[in-house]
Design a protein around this motif. Structure first.
Motif, short mmCIF file in Angstrom:
data_model
loop_
_atom_site.label_atom_id
_atom_site.label_comp_id
_atom_site.label_asym_id
_atom_site.label_seq_id
_atom_site.Cartn_x
_atom_site.Cartn_y
_atom_site.Cartn_z
N GLN A 1 8.68 0.15 -7.72
CA GLN A 1 8.52 -1.24 -8.15
C GLN A 1 7.47 -1.43 -9.26
N HIS A 2 6.48 -0.54 -9.32
CA HIS A 2 5.34 -0.81 -10.20
C HIS A 2 4.87 0.46 -10.94
N ALA A 3 3.88 0.28 -11.81
CA ALA A 3 3.37 1.40 -12.62
C ALA A 3 2.88 2.55 -11.74
N PHE A 4 2.13 2.21 -10.69
CA PHE A 4 1.63 3.22 -9.76
C PHE A 4 1.91 2.79 -8.32
N THR A 5 2.17 3.78 -7.48
CA THR A 5 2.30 3.52 -6.04
C THR A 5 1.48 4.55 -5.29
N MET A 6 0.83 4.12 -4.24
CA MET A 6 0.07 5.04 -3.38
C MET A 6 0.68 5.06 -1.99
N TYR A 7 0.89 6.26 -1.46
CA TYR A 7 1.21 6.42 -0.04
C TYR A 7 0.02 7.11 0.63
N SER A 8 -0.21 6.75 1.88
CA SER A 8 -1.25 7.43 2.66
C SER A 8 -0.60 8.18 3.82
N PHE A 9 -1.13 9.37 4.08
CA PHE A 9 -0.68 10.16 5.23
C PHE A 9 -1.90 10.52 6.07
N ASP A 10 -2.74 9.52 6.30
CA ASP A 10 -3.97 9.77 7.06
C ASP A 10 -3.64 9.93 8.56
N PRO A 11 -4.65 10.16 9.40
CA PRO A 11 -4.33 10.52 10.80
C PRO A 11 -3.50 9.50 11.56
N VAL A 12 -3.57 8.22 11.18
CA VAL A 12 -2.89 7.21 11.99
C VAL A 12 -1.65 6.62 11.33
N LYS A 13 -1.32 7.04 10.14
CA LYS A 13 -0.16 6.44 9.48
C LYS A 13 1.15 6.90 10.13
N SER A 14 2.26 6.27 9.76
CA SER A 14 3.55 6.59 10.39
C SER A 14 3.86 8.08 10.30
N PHE A 15 3.47 8.68 9.18
CA PHE A 15 3.60 10.13 8.98
C PHE A 15 2.21 10.64 8.60
N THR A 16 1.76 11.70 9.26
CA THR A 16 0.42 12.19 8.93
C THR A 16 0.46 13.57 8.30
N CYS A 17 -0.51 13.82 7.42
CA CYS A 17 -0.79 15.17 6.90
C CYS A 17 -2.15 15.59 7.45
N LEU A 18 -2.61 15.05 8.56
CA LEU A 18 -4.00 15.10 9.02
C LEU A 18 -4.77 14.11 8.16
N ASP A 19 -4.85 14.40 6.87
CA ASP A 19 -5.31 13.47 5.86
C ASP A 19 -4.52 13.80 4.61
N GLY A 20 -4.12 12.79 3.89
CA GLY A 20 -3.37 13.06 2.67
C GLY A 20 -2.94 11.78 2.01
N GLY A 21 -2.59 11.91 0.73
CA GLY A 21 -2.09 10.77 -0.02
C GLY A 21 -1.16 11.27 -1.10
N VAL A 22 -0.39 10.35 -1.64
CA VAL A 22 0.46 10.69 -2.78
C VAL A 22 0.32 9.58 -3.81
N LEU A 23 0.18 9.98 -5.07
CA LEU A 23 0.20 9.01 -6.15
C LEU A 23 1.51 9.16 -6.91
N VAL A 24 2.24 8.05 -7.01
CA VAL A 24 3.49 8.02 -7.76
C VAL A 24 3.23 7.24 -9.04
N SER A 25 3.70 7.77 -10.16
CA SER A 25 3.56 7.02 -11.42
C SER A 25 4.93 6.85 -12.05
N ALA A 26 5.15 5.69 -12.66
CA ALA A 26 6.41 5.44 -13.36
C ALA A 26 6.54 6.36 -14.56
N ASP A 27 5.40 6.89 -15.03
CA ASP A 27 5.38 7.74 -16.21
C ASP A 27 5.45 9.21 -15.78
N LYS A 28 6.61 9.81 -15.97
CA LYS A 28 6.84 11.19 -15.54
C LYS A 28 5.93 12.17 -16.28
N THR A 29 5.48 11.80 -17.47
CA THR A 29 4.66 12.72 -18.27
C THR A 29 3.20 12.79 -17.79
#
Ligand SMILES: *Cc1c(COP(=O)(O)O)cnc(C)c1O
Length: 373
Positions: free
Chosen positions: A170-198
């Protein structure tokens, strides 16, 4: 005590962790690439940058840095948001401007965003709350009209769809969190999505203390011994162990989504027509709900929480508003009438993937008995 959050962990996660220890390449490596690919596939993000980092907070910080936001700039975000968002704005030296939310969805009020836009506004951070998504269409219009980029905090809405498209588009940047309590966990983790593939190479350097070490080498569980450093960076990479846990979690996507949808519906119907309890009562079809909240009369809220704890049911509060913290109390703000009301009424109920039905019935009966007395 029935906890508010509980990760869904099993043999798959244990085995994934054991394999990483066995291989012995613990830091940035092959699993991180696999995890990024799994996120990309899940959310159809093939035309975007997808970069795994240490936390959701780190992802927000890197997004603000990419937008070159710094001292003198303002970033608008709802006061009804996570401290991680406020501190990311502070981390780049910018000023937080608080907006209000909508009473129906607890997501940001687009009119409030528009009221708070000034010459100095350089970004807007919006956040989907629990089972509700923001009015992203209106927010896109505002972003276009004033030429202000939007960072989408999708810590609650990873895996949900907005108008048929996965959150992340939907937007220029999106953040997902995968911290200990989120629906999906990486123990701790995050992902940054950018509309700009470069942007990927630059984000790869920024998450690796600025080292110009190609991710492609590290994705082979290997490293280059020589590299350049030309820019600011942080130790924000995701590690192989965390990525391995995340990959196992994503394989449970369908069961995690459907069980969470079912539990929401069950809570909704258990409190249907209740005199004191207001439920989200949302349409969960395209949603992957992260938590389940109710609203109760403000003067009963804290007593309810104490009563339930004594009965073995933990109840949470998401969240205290940003403007109530000493560190942020001087920040510019809109009239926060709805926020003030909501934060005094809100209660998070125990809500887990594949939640035990008996636990859920117990939560309902404890809340019921509080209001009967
Ligand atoms: C969890 C959360 C964050 C922070 O993510 P971390 O991975 O814990 O850094 C930010 N915003 C929202 C809405 C969250 O729920």
């Amino acid at each position: 005590m029935i906890p508010v959050f509980k990760p869904l962990l099993g043999d798959a996660e244990k085995q994934a962790a054991a394999e990483v220890l066995e291989i012995g390449w613990l830091g940035m490596g092959a699993n991180v690439q696999k995890f990024e690919a799994a996120v990309r596939d899940r959310c159809d993000l093939h035309l975007r940058s997808v970069v795994a980092v240490a936390t959701g907070h780190a992802a927000l910080h890197l997004a603000l840095l990419q937008l070159k936001i710094g001292p003198g700039d303002e970033v608008i975000t709802p006061s009804f948001n996570n401290v991680a968002d406020f501190q990311a704005i502070k981390a780049v030296g910018a000023e937080i401007v608080f907006s209000d939310i909508l009473d129906e969805t607890l997501c940001v009020d687009p009119d409030s965003i528009e009221r708070m836009i000034s010459e100095r506004t350089k970004a807007i951070i919006v956040m989907d709350y629990d089972c509700f998504l923001c009015d992203h269409t209106r927010i896109q219009e505002i972003s276009g009209k004033y030429n202000i980029p939007v960072i989408h905090d999708a810590a609650h809405s990873f895996g949900s769809k907005y108008n048929g498209k996965y959150v992340g588009h939907q937007h220029a940047f999106t953040m997902y969190s995968f911290d200990p309590v989120k629906s999906f966990t990486c123990l701790d983790g995050g992902v940054l999505v950018s509309a700009d593939k470069t942007l990927e190479p630059s984000l790869h350097r920024a998450r690796l203390v600025g080292m110009g070490q190609p991710a492609s080498i590290m994705y082979g569980n290997s490293r280059a011994w020589t590299y350049g450093v030309e820019e600011l960076g942080f130790r924000y990479h995701m590690s192989n162990m965390h990525a391995a846990i995340g990959i196992s979690q994503l394989e449970k996507f369908d069961i995690i989504q459907s069980s969470r949808q079912q539990s929401c519906k069950l809570y909704d119907s258990a409190f249907l027509g209740h005199k004191y309890v207001r439920t989200p009562n949302a349409n969960y079809d395209d949603i992957l709900p992260f938590l389940y909240y109710i609203r109760v009369p403000a003067h009963h809220r804290d007593d309810l929480i104490h009563y339930a704890r004594a009965e073995g049911v933990d109840l949470g509060i998401h969240w205290q508003p940003g403007h109530s913290f000493g560190y942020f109390e001087e920040c510019k703000r809109d009239d926060l009438k709805i926020t003030e009301k909501v934060v005094s009424e809100i209660v998070s109920l125990p809500f887990h993937s594949c939640m035990d039905l008996k636990d859920q019935e117990r939560v309902v009966s404890v809340i019921d008995s509080f209001f009967k007395n």
